[in-house]
Design an enzyme around this catalytic site. Structure first.
Site, mmCIF file in Angstrom:
data_model
loop_
_atom_site.group_PDB
_atom_site.id
_atom_site.type_symbol
_atom_site.label_atom_id
_atom_site.label_comp_id
_atom_site.label_asym_id
_atom_site.label_seq_id
_atom_site.Cartn_x
_atom_site.Cartn_y
_atom_site.Cartn_z
ATOM 1 N N LYS A 81 0.843 -1.197 0.000
ATOM 2 C CA LYS A 81 0.000 0.000 0.000
ATOM 3 C C LYS A 81 0.869 1.235 0.000
ATOM 4 O O LYS A 81 1.859 1.297 0.720
ATOM 5 C CB LYS A 81 -0.882 -0.035 1.265
ATOM 6 C CG LYS A 81 -1.635 1.215 1.557
ATOM 7 C CD LYS A 81 -3.126 0.955 1.631
ATOM 8 C CE LYS A 81 -3.955 2.210 1.511
ATOM 9 N NZ LYS A 81 -3.783 2.945 0.265
ATOM 10 N N LYS A 105 6.191 2.356 7.951
ATOM 11 C CA LYS A 105 5.023 3.019 8.552
ATOM 12 C C LYS A 105 3.951 1.999 8.919
ATOM 13 O O LYS A 105 3.382 2.049 10.006
ATOM 14 C CB LYS A 105 4.406 4.015 7.558
ATOM 15 C CG LYS A 105 5.167 5.298 7.428
ATOM 16 C CD LYS A 105 4.417 6.276 6.530
ATOM 17 C CE LYS A 105 5.403 7.252 5.940
ATOM 18 N NZ LYS A 105 4.810 8.342 5.191
ATOM 19 N N LYS A 117 4.708 2.006 -3.491
ATOM 20 C CA LYS A 117 4.717 3.433 -3.873
ATOM 21 C C LYS A 117 4.756 3.540 -5.388
ATOM 22 O O LYS A 117 5.301 2.663 -6.066
ATOM 23 C CB LYS A 117 5.946 4.139 -3.292
ATOM 24 C CG LYS A 117 5.754 5.629 -3.162
ATOM 25 C CD LYS A 117 4.883 5.974 -1.966
ATOM 26 C CE LYS A 117 4.628 7.443 -1.823
ATOM 27 N NZ LYS A 117 4.045 7.768 -0.522
ATOM 28 N N THR A 201 -3.197 12.825 7.585
ATOM 29 C CA THR A 201 -1.754 12.943 7.791
ATOM 30 C C THR A 201 -1.479 14.087 8.759
ATOM 31 O O THR A 201 -0.724 13.938 9.733
ATOM 32 C CB THR A 201 -1.039 13.190 6.442
ATOM 33 O OG1 THR A 201 -1.359 12.095 5.585
ATOM 34 C CG2 THR A 201 0.466 13.273 6.610
ATOM 35 N N ASN A 232 -1.451 19.389 0.959
ATOM 36 C CA ASN A 232 -2.392 18.623 1.775
ATOM 37 C C ASN A 232 -1.909 18.531 3.224
ATOM 38 O O ASN A 232 -2.645 18.889 4.160
ATOM 39 C CB ASN A 232 -2.573 17.225 1.160
ATOM 40 C CG ASN A 232 -3.432 16.336 2.019
ATOM 41 O OD1 ASN A 232 -2.970 15.806 3.028
ATOM 42 N ND2 ASN A 232 -4.683 16.192 1.677
ATOM 43 N N SER A 359 -6.125 5.629 5.519
ATOM 44 C CA SER A 359 -6.294 4.905 4.242
ATOM 45 C C SER A 359 -6.690 3.449 4.529
ATOM 46 O O SER A 359 -7.523 2.873 3.835
ATOM 47 C CB SER A 359 -4.994 4.913 3.444
ATOM 48 O OG SER A 359 -4.962 6.007 2.562
#
Ligand code: NAD
Length: 425
Positions: A81, A105, A117, A201, A232, A359
């Protein structure tokens, strides 16, 4: 820029090589945990790396071919992811490093994922809406064989947003011949997006800032904060800190920075920023990003791009706490200098893990077809971030290591264990 790079010594070049520095810390973390070298050999590279060429018909009728990547670091724990970045400076190495950070993470906040990614070399600021749609759909067609709700789940990153996620989800649903909201996260709410994803985030970073401030005995109310990047992550973060009573004295974007020692009018800036996080072009008096990082403040939050705090400027950073909202903003040498100077550095893999956490909530909601309120999301996020922060802080204190190495130790363990149980290493 090229001349600057050529002038840099090889050690500095290595410092700026995010893949190299990530590998060094992964190796240190695995050594400290007592894993043999074959575990490092497995984890130092993505298990899968796809490079694609994407033809897009431009508005002037010509066809332009873009290069894109998708890296899947490790799927021992579960599907991979991670976001997709649209930026002119995207490189294969950067995408690989970003996929490793996503694995870390996921380990830190204990999600059933490995890291992935993606990136496309392009400048979306110079592309029309129609061209961006063509590029987004073309990318999904090019990578469709290796992605999917149970294989690899993309999300937004630098210069990509919920509209781009919507086009990508629609393209995947056409290829797969059924509605697949779980293919991608960061979607608009009406397409199965999660409440709280857009600001997740920044919320996670705010929680880390709160915890770090407590450890350093700094009162957040009235604290002077600098935020680099007003996209963002940076814009929502500035708003949350401003609402918590902190004084945001400087912010920046790709073109420069604005500074007011009495605190900036964040609501005004939020109202005026464009969809790429640009706002400084509205002001006559700006300073450089470089000068902004060295201003006097209590808390510094890099929330833009990599390699911003280096051996060169780390000795001049005045902040008492640096919290990395961006991925990879501090080089290895920069980390060492800040740590030696007693500055508390909360690393990217911890501080920005709120995005992937929500997410994950979005994906769970898509899979079960049952949706949660923003209050439920916030509560779950809060609990996870506080627990993870304190685990890492305690590891750093008891082992007398910096928080980055502690975070890597916590983040890599689950993946290494899963690979061992599967019999891979
Ligand atoms: P964004 O595209 O929304 O905003 C990026 C901001 O950085 C913009 O204000 C832009 O002007 C600025 N910027 C770009 N190049 C710059 C440069 N060379 N110097 C200074 N500023 C520059 O991106 P975002 O989603 O806010 O992501 C920012 C960082 O946070 C990235 O490192 C990203 O990987 C990381 N991150 C984001 C999320 C997320 O959910 N958005 C999650 C985890 C980590």
């Amino acid at each position: 820029m090229v001349a600057e790079k050529a002038a840099a010594s090889s050690t500095e070049n290595e410092q700026m090589d995010v893949l190299h520095s990530t590998r060094v810390v992964v190796k240190n973390a695995l050594d400290k945990l007592g894993y043999p070298d074959e575990v490092y050999q497995l984890l130092k590279e993505p298990i899968r790396m796809l490079s694609v060429r994407i033809p897009v018909r431009m508005d002037d009728g010509s066809i332009k071919i873009f290069t894109g990547y998708r890296a899947q670091h490790n799927d021992a724990v579960g599907p991979t992811k991670g976001g997709v970045r649209f930026h002119p400076d995207v490189t294969e190495k950067e995408v690989k490093a970003l996929s490793i950070w996503m694995s870390l993470k996921a380990g830190i906040v204990d999600l059933p994922y490995g890291g992935g990614k993606g990136g496309i070399i392009c400048d979306p600021r110079e592309m029309s809406f129609r061209e961006l749609e063509g590029l987004s759909r073309g990318y999904v067609r090019a990578i469709s064989q290796i992605v999917g709700p149970t294989k690899d789940i993309p999300a937004p990153d630098v210069f990509t947003n919920s509209q781009i996620m919507a086009w990508m989800m629609d393209e995947y649903s056409r290829i797969d011949e059924y509605n697949s909201p779980g293919f991608i996260t960061g979607k608009p709410i009406v397409l199965g997006g999660s409440h709280g994803r857009e600001s997740a985030t920044a919320k996670g970073v705010t929680i880390c800032i709160n915890e770090a401030a407590k450890k350093k005995g700094i009162e957040l109310k009235g604290a002077r904060v600098i935020v680099q990047g007003f996209g963002n992550a940076g814009s929502f973060l500035s708003k949350f800190l401003h609402d918590a009573g902190a004084k945001v004295i400087a912010i920046s974007d790709a073109y420069g920075a604005i500074h007011d020692p009495n605190g900036l009018d964040i609501d005004y800036l939020l109202d005026r920023r464009d969809s790429f996080g640009t706002v400084t072009n509205l002001f006559d008096t700006t300073i450089s990003n470089k000068d902004m990082l060295e201003l006097d403040c209590d808390i510094l939050v890099p929330a833009a791009v990599e390699n911003q705090i280096t051996a060169e400027n780390a000795p001049n950073i005045k902040a008492k706490i640096v919290v990395e909202a961006a991925n990879g903003p501090t080089t290895m040498e920069g980390t060492k200098i800040l740590t030696d100077r007693g500055i508390l550095l909360v690393p990217d893999v911890m501080a920005s893990a709120g995005g992937v956490t929500v997410s994950y909530f979005e994906w769970v909601q898509n899979n079960q077809g049952y949706y949660w309120s923003e209050a439920e999301i916030d509560e779950k996020l809060h609990e996870i971030m506080i627990k993870s922060f304190n685990t890492i802080y305690k590891t750093a204190q008891t082992r007398r290591i910096d928080m980055r190495l502690a975070a890597y130790m916590v983040g890599v363990r689950k993946m290494a264990e899963a690979a061992r149980f599967r019999g891979w290493v």
